[in-house]
Design an enzyme around this catalytic site. Structure first.
Site, mmCIF file in Angstrom:
data_model
loop_
_atom_site.group_PDB
_atom_site.id
_atom_site.type_symbol
_atom_site.label_atom_id
_atom_site.label_comp_id
_atom_site.label_asym_id
_atom_site.label_seq_id
_atom_site.Cartn_x
_atom_site.Cartn_y
_atom_site.Cartn_z
ATOM 1 N N ASP A 13 6.904 9.327 -1.428
ATOM 2 C CA ASP A 13 8.266 9.015 -1.863
ATOM 3 C C ASP A 13 8.320 8.436 -3.273
ATOM 4 O OD1 ASP A 13 9.108 9.759 0.713
ATOM 5 O OD2 ASP A 13 8.792 7.729 1.455
ATOM 6 N N GLU A 14 7.393 8.834 -4.127
ATOM 7 C CA GLU A 14 7.379 8.291 -5.497
ATOM 8 C C GLU A 14 8.391 8.987 -6.398
ATOM 9 O OE1 GLU A 14 4.634 9.618 -4.078
ATOM 10 O OE2 GLU A 14 3.110 8.053 -3.895
ATOM 11 N N LYS A 16 8.244 12.519 -6.742
ATOM 12 C CA LYS A 16 7.481 13.639 -7.321
ATOM 13 C C LYS A 16 8.346 14.888 -7.491
ATOM 14 C CE LYS A 16 4.460 13.357 -3.987
ATOM 15 N NZ LYS A 16 4.913 12.114 -3.336
ATOM 16 N N GLY A 17 9.315 15.070 -6.562
ATOM 17 C CA GLY A 17 10.160 16.265 -6.599
ATOM 18 C C GLY A 17 10.830 16.428 -7.943
ATOM 19 N N GLY A 40 9.572 15.287 1.890
ATOM 20 C CA GLY A 40 10.973 15.533 1.584
ATOM 21 C C GLY A 40 11.163 15.304 0.100
ATOM 22 N N HIS A 41 11.213 16.387 -0.653
ATOM 23 C CA HIS A 41 11.332 16.251 -2.112
ATOM 24 C C HIS A 41 12.791 16.462 -2.525
ATOM 25 C CE1 HIS A 41 6.761 17.131 -2.593
ATOM 26 N NE2 HIS A 41 7.027 15.918 -2.164
ATOM 27 N N GLN A 223 3.211 13.536 -0.212
ATOM 28 C CA GLN A 223 2.774 12.175 0.182
ATOM 29 C C GLN A 223 2.091 11.481 -1.007
ATOM 30 O OE1 GLN A 223 1.682 14.842 2.739
ATOM 31 N NE2 GLN A 223 3.796 14.605 3.326
ATOM 32 N N THR A 238 -1.503 10.139 6.746
ATOM 33 C CA THR A 238 -1.159 11.459 7.246
ATOM 34 C C THR A 238 -2.468 12.213 7.504
ATOM 35 O OG1 THR A 238 0.291 13.363 6.926
ATOM 36 C CG2 THR A 238 -0.871 12.567 4.959
HETATM 37 P P1 IMP Z 1 2.821 12.258 9.582
HETATM 38 O O1 IMP Z 1 2.418 12.844 8.276
HETATM 39 O O2 IMP Z 1 4.159 12.713 10.051
HETATM 40 O O3 IMP Z 1 1.764 12.386 10.629
HETATM 41 O O4 IMP Z 1 3.002 10.671 9.373
HETATM 42 C C1 IMP Z 1 1.896 9.806 9.076
HETATM 43 C C2 IMP Z 1 2.331 8.698 8.126
HETATM 44 O O5 IMP Z 1 2.613 9.248 6.857
HETATM 45 C C3 IMP Z 1 3.595 7.958 8.550
HETATM 46 O O6 IMP Z 1 3.488 6.606 8.143
HETATM 47 C C4 IMP Z 1 4.692 8.646 7.752
HETATM 48 O O7 IMP Z 1 5.812 7.814 7.550
HETATM 49 C C5 IMP Z 1 3.945 8.918 6.460
HETATM 50 N N1 IMP Z 1 4.471 10.055 5.714
HETATM 51 C C6 IMP Z 1 4.268 11.365 5.963
HETATM 52 N N2 IMP Z 1 4.869 12.127 5.047
HETATM 53 C C7 IMP Z 1 5.466 11.300 4.185
HETATM 54 C C8 IMP Z 1 6.218 11.495 2.982
HETATM 55 O O8 IMP Z 1 6.454 12.618 2.517
HETATM 56 N N3 IMP Z 1 6.647 10.364 2.363
HETATM 57 C C9 IMP Z 1 6.365 9.129 2.821
HETATM 58 N N4 IMP Z 1 5.659 8.896 3.929
HETATM 59 C C10 IMP Z 1 5.209 9.972 4.604
#
Ligand code: IMP
Length: 423
Positions: A13-14, A16-17, A40-41, A223, A238
């Site tokens: 969520d920095e 990047k999009g 989610g970009h 991520q 993740t």
């Molecule tokens: P998963 O990728 O859904 O398995 O989630 C694992 C961890 O990564 C959790 O803490 C999520 O909130 C975090 N996470 C996964 N994708 C994102 C992202 O795009 N932005 C921020 N956190 C993420």
């Protein structure tokens, strides 16, 4: 620079999009190489907001080719919805988006397993419940279904039946929950597979051929390094290499291809889900920052945890990924705060350190060592030159730049595409 990569230096969520959307103008191909629809970009173009979970943000730049390479786990339903959504909004997708035949598919049983495991876990990870972990686990255990398999509908249907039935055993016998309706999963899966077929390609050869012809490739990380499976705050991470380290296995491009790495960090820090977060702010100030920065997940809508900029964490990512330059986003969000803290070290029971710990338990006992800098006021969104920023904002950025140790190349000062200070 033929191959450039943008990666996150924090917990995702920095922003990047927006940076990819800006820099993709100089590229011919934009490639996602890891993660899935957990990302989610968000990109704002004029009055319109686009939130993309799978298709690279570069799609918003006309004429660019967008690839989802083999390191991504692809949810066919999300992908097809995204294609439809973009098409309806006048973005040309046909012949511009391709999925690697080697990319593994995220299927209904992955969602069910992700949800059920999170519900049953003593300490949940706080996943996005998009089926990411179970899909990567199946890939590693060599039972996953790859996108290329949609080319043979009969085989695809029987493989989908097989994996769904096998997951049903776990769901009912181990997790004590409802099974999936196998017939329904298979018929919906086959229909989606048919629609997916024209998008499936050998993206690796496509990229190699493009490089031979002198084309430029932009690799879009999802991520961030702190969520990386190996180097993040395990197990609260993740399931992919959410860093430059994922480029080779996630694309089939040899490491020596990579010419430049740009790291993106927010002017403060956020994290969604559970797990260590050394600079998390206690009390109402956290809420203030969350509201000011609209810090709610673009995939799950969950409120993001907010904290101060953490030099130790960012520098750790910079070193691991060989970051050449940095972009700072959401600088405008810090406006109005009386003072700004930056963590420059951690105090631990064994003394002061600037190393990022490995064990989750080590985070429980550490305390950030902060430098406090004066805050600034005013609307930064119209600023296009770093020297026109309020003196305190300039001071903050110079401090962060010096502490992190790489040049600051871009500063985002607002949501819109053009609200950015370029070099
Ligand atoms: P998963 O990728 O859904 O398995 O989630 C694992 C961890 O990564 C959790 O803490 C999520 O909130 C975090 N996470 C996964 N994708 C994102 C992202 O795009 N932005 C921020 N956190 C993420």
């Amino acid at each position: 620079m033929p191959v450039r990569c943008v990666v996150g230096l924090q917990w995702g969520d920095e922003g990047k999009g927006k940076i990819v959307d800006l820099l993709a103008r100089d590229a011919d191909i934009i490639t996602r190489f890891q993660g899935g629809a957990n990302a989610g970009h968000t990109v704002m173009v004029g009055e319109e907001t686009f939130v993309l979970h799978l298709i690279p943000s570069g799609i918003l730049n006309a004429g660019k080719l967008c690839l989802i390479s083999n390191g991504v786990v692809l949810d066919p339903t999300v992908f097809l919805e995204e294609v439809q959504h973009l098409t309806e909004r006048g973005i040309d997708v046909e012949g511009r988006v391709f999925i690697s035949e080697r990319a593994h598919l995220v299927l209904p049983h992955h969602h069910a397993l992700d949800r059920t495991r999170e519900r049953a876990a003593k300490i949940p990870i706080g996943t996005t419940k998009r089926g990411i972990g179970p899909a990567y686990a199946e890939k590693a255990s060599r039972t996953g279904i790859r996108a290329g398999e949609v080319r043979n509908p009969d085989r695809f249907a029987s493989r989908l039946r097989e994996v769904t039935e096998s997951a049903n055993q776990i769901l009912t016998r181990v997790m004590n929950t409802e099974p999936l309706d196998v017939d329904q999963v298979v018929s919906a899966g086959v229909e989606a597979a048919n629609q997916l077929k024209p998008f499936v390609k050998d993206t690796t050869s496509l990229m190699h051929d493009a490089l031979d012809r002198g084309k430029r490739i932009f690799l879009e990380g999802a991520q961030g390094i702190q969520l990386d499976l190996d180097f993040g705050t395990y197990p609260f991470v993740t399931s992919s290499s959410a860093s430059v380290l994922g480029v080779g296995p996630g694309t089939g491009l040899p490491p020596r291809c990579l010419n430049e790495v740009l790291g993106v960090a927010k002017a403060y820090t956020t994290r969604v889900g559970e797990g260590p977060f050394p600079t998390e702010i206690e009390g109402p100030e956290q809420d203030q920052l969350r509201q000011a920065g609209n810090e709610f997940g673009s995939t799950t809508g969950r409120p993001r945890r907010c904290g101060w900029f953490d030099v130790v964490a960012v520098r750790y990512g910079v070193r691991l990924m060989g970051v050449d330059a940095m972009a700072i986003t959401k600088m405008d969000t810090l406006s109005g705060l009386e003072s700004l803290k930056v963590a420059v070290a951690y105090e631990t029971p064994d003394g002061k350190t600037t190393s990022f710990p490995c064990e989750v338990d080590d985070f429980r006992t550490l305390r950030p060592v902060y430098e406090e800098l004066p805050g600034f006021e005013g609307d930064l969104s119209g600023t296009r030159d770093r020297s026109d920023l309020p003196a305190e904002a300039q001071g903050y950025l110079s401090f962060v730049e010096k502490q992190v140790g790489v040049p600051l190349r871009l500063i985002s000062v607002g949501k819109e595409r053009d609200q950015v200070i370029l070099p």
